[in-house]
Design a protein around this motif. Structure first.
Motif, PDB file in Angstrom:
ATOM      1  N   ARG A 165      51.339  12.223  -3.913  1.00 29.27           N
ATOM      2  CA  ARG A 165      52.589  12.962  -4.170  1.00 29.27           C
ATOM      3  C   ARG A 165      53.550  12.162  -5.045  1.00 29.27           C
ATOM      4  O   ARG A 165      54.060  12.658  -6.050  1.00 29.27           O
ATOM      5  CB  ARG A 165      53.257  13.300  -2.839  1.00 29.27           C
ATOM      6  N   ASP A 166      53.803  10.893  -4.677  1.00 27.29           N
ATOM      7  CA  ASP A 166      54.810  10.114  -5.401  1.00 27.29           C
ATOM      8  C   ASP A 166      54.327   9.727  -6.803  1.00 27.29           C
ATOM      9  O   ASP A 166      55.102   9.774  -7.765  1.00 27.29           O
ATOM     10  CB  ASP A 166      55.144   8.849  -4.607  1.00 27.29           C
ATOM     11  N   LEU A 167      53.047   9.349  -6.925  1.00 30.00           N
ATOM     12  CA  LEU A 167      52.532   9.013  -8.249  1.00 30.00           C
ATOM     13  C   LEU A 167      52.461  10.255  -9.123  1.00 30.00           C
ATOM     14  O   LEU A 167      52.791  10.212 -10.321  1.00 30.00           O
ATOM     15  CB  LEU A 167      51.153   8.355  -8.132  1.00 30.00           C
ATOM     16  N   GLY A 168      52.058  11.364  -8.552  1.00 27.78           N
ATOM     17  CA  GLY A 168      52.011  12.607  -9.311  1.00 27.78           C
ATOM     18  C   GLY A 168      53.374  13.033  -9.811  1.00 27.78           C
ATOM     19  O   GLY A 168      53.504  13.550 -10.935  1.00 27.78           O
ATOM     20  N   GLU A 169      54.388  12.770  -9.020  1.00 25.19           N
ATOM     21  CA  GLU A 169      55.742  13.165  -9.414  1.00 25.19           C
ATOM     22  C   GLU A 169      56.223  12.389 -10.630  1.00 25.19           C
ATOM     23  O   GLU A 169      56.816  12.957 -11.557  1.00 25.19           O
ATOM     24  CB  GLU A 169      56.698  12.943  -8.241  1.00 25.19           C
ATOM     25  N   VAL A 170      55.963  11.081 -10.676  1.00 27.31           N
ATOM     26  CA  VAL A 170      56.444  10.300 -11.832  1.00 27.31           C
ATOM     27  C   VAL A 170      55.592  10.563 -13.071  1.00 27.31           C
ATOM     28  O   VAL A 170      56.078  10.474 -14.206  1.00 27.31           O
ATOM     29  CB  VAL A 170      56.477   8.789 -11.500  1.00 27.31           C
ATOM     30  N   LEU A 171      54.311  10.898 -12.878  1.00 30.92           N
ATOM     31  CA  LEU A 171      53.453  11.191 -14.026  1.00 30.92           C
ATOM     32  C   LEU A 171      53.704  12.585 -14.587  1.00 30.92           C
ATOM     33  O   LEU A 171      53.431  12.852 -15.759  1.00 30.92           O
ATOM     34  CB  LEU A 171      51.980  11.066 -13.622  1.00 30.92           C
ATOM     35  N   ARG A 172      54.226  13.474 -13.768  1.00 26.86           N
ATOM     36  CA  ARG A 172      54.403  14.867 -14.172  1.00 26.86           C
ATOM     37  C   ARG A 172      55.321  15.000 -15.377  1.00 26.86           C
ATOM     38  O   ARG A 172      55.159  15.905 -16.209  1.00 26.86           O
ATOM     39  CB  ARG A 172      54.960  15.662 -12.994  1.00 26.86           C
ATOM     40  N   VAL A 173      56.274  14.087 -15.510  1.00 27.40           N
ATOM     41  CA  VAL A 173      57.255  14.169 -16.595  1.00 27.40           C
ATOM     42  C   VAL A 173      56.574  14.112 -17.962  1.00 27.40           C
ATOM     43  O   VAL A 173      56.966  14.816 -18.896  1.00 27.40           O
ATOM     44  CB  VAL A 173      58.281  13.020 -16.463  1.00 27.40           C
TER      45      VAL A 173
END
Length: 301
Positions: A165-173
């Motif tokens: 969840r947390d890694l996906g959130e920062v990569l999503r940008v």
């Protein structure tokens, strides 16, 4: 560091080795043991793993690249030396990806990943390093993150879902969005008690048992398709092979069969020295033709 060297502490410390650092100039391969190997009793697994390490060293040495083998309980790491040669000399050496493919052909290995290893202490460390690794791969692409803990899970106070969840959130940008069903890029994360390993692809290994752990045998090569396949299946079960060829077709047929045996030896038999025995069967063939009816030649032979 020569390819014949390994960390003596890593080979004997049951708590696990101090893994090599993941500097850009030292590519790191993560090799996972096959299921056939991990299900063995401890004493058998130690014996087979020792042979597996020997075979890996032999494969590295044969490749021309220098590298170091480090053994952990359920996996092996190969730290490749940076390619310092230039020009034609560098072109003759296998690339990191080609070395991953080469290691995947060593029996006893389930999969190989060209990975980046980073020490961590908090979830934020895992996410930060994961962003640095993964952002170039997910830029303007649909992506997914797959994380899992390895080793003693009690020593990894993180949840796989939190990492994803947390890694996906920062990569999503930087990406074209999250796509868990059909991603264009997948960032894999494996976390143990000390390090996090990041990679984007697995090279499927041959599996089976380490070559040489189940004795020796002789395989009869005919020059056709069936006998090399049968030989490969025996190699995969850990049996070291020599080859016998009964020559009925002359010198050219012998050379063609020798080429098959050499291909098996070069690609799949690192760690052993197979022999090729060619037997002249022309006299036997002539006697069969002289003393038997034509329709029985193949049966008698």
């Amino acid at each position: 560091m020569s390819s014949d060297q390994t960390d003596s502490k890593a080979a004997t410390d049951p708590a696990g080795p101090a893994l090599p650092t993941s500097e850009p100039e030292s590519p790191l391969l993560l090799l996972r043991f096959s299921g056939d190997l991990t299900t063995k009793a401890d004493a058998t697994r130690r014996r087979m793993t020792s042979r597996l390490v020997e075979n890996l060293r032999a494969s590295i040495k044969a490749s021309g690249r220098k590298g170091r083998v480090v053994r952990a309980r359920n996996r092996v790491f190969v730290e490749l030396a940076a390619v310092t040669e230039t020009g034609e000399a560098a072109q003759d050496l296998p690339s990191d990806e080609e070395m991953a493919t080469r290691m995947a052909r060593v029996f006893g290995i389930q999969s190989v990943s060209l990975t980046q290893a980073v020490e961590w202490s908090t979830l934020a460390d895992v996410v930060s390093a994961g962003y640095d690794f993964g952002e170039p791969f997910v830029r303007d692409r649909r992506f997914a993150v797959r994380a899992r803990r390895v080793g003693d899970r009690k020593s990894v106070p993180l949840r796989s879902g939190d990492i994803e969840r947390d890694l996906g959130e920062v990569l999503r940008v930087s990406s074209a969005g999250v796509d868990l069903s059909n991603p264009e890029a997948t960032i894999f994360v494996e976390v143990d008690a000390e390090q996090a390993y990041y990679f984007v692809a697995n090279e499927r290994g041959a599996g089976g048992l380490p070559l040489g752990t189940e004795g020796r045998a002789v395989s009869l090569l005919s020059g056709g398709f069936d006998s090399p396949v049968a030989s490969w299946r025996l190699l995969r079960r850990g049996v070291a092979l020599d080859y016998v060829f009964c020559n009925l077709g002359g010198r050219q047929h012998q050379f063609e069969t020798l080429e098959i045996a050499k291909r098996l030896a070069d690609d799949w038999q690192c760690g052993t020295r197979p022999r090729f025995h060619a037997i002249d069967f022309s006299a036997v063939s002539s006697e069969i033709q002289d003393k038997t009816t034509t329709r029985y030649w193949q049966v008698v032979l």
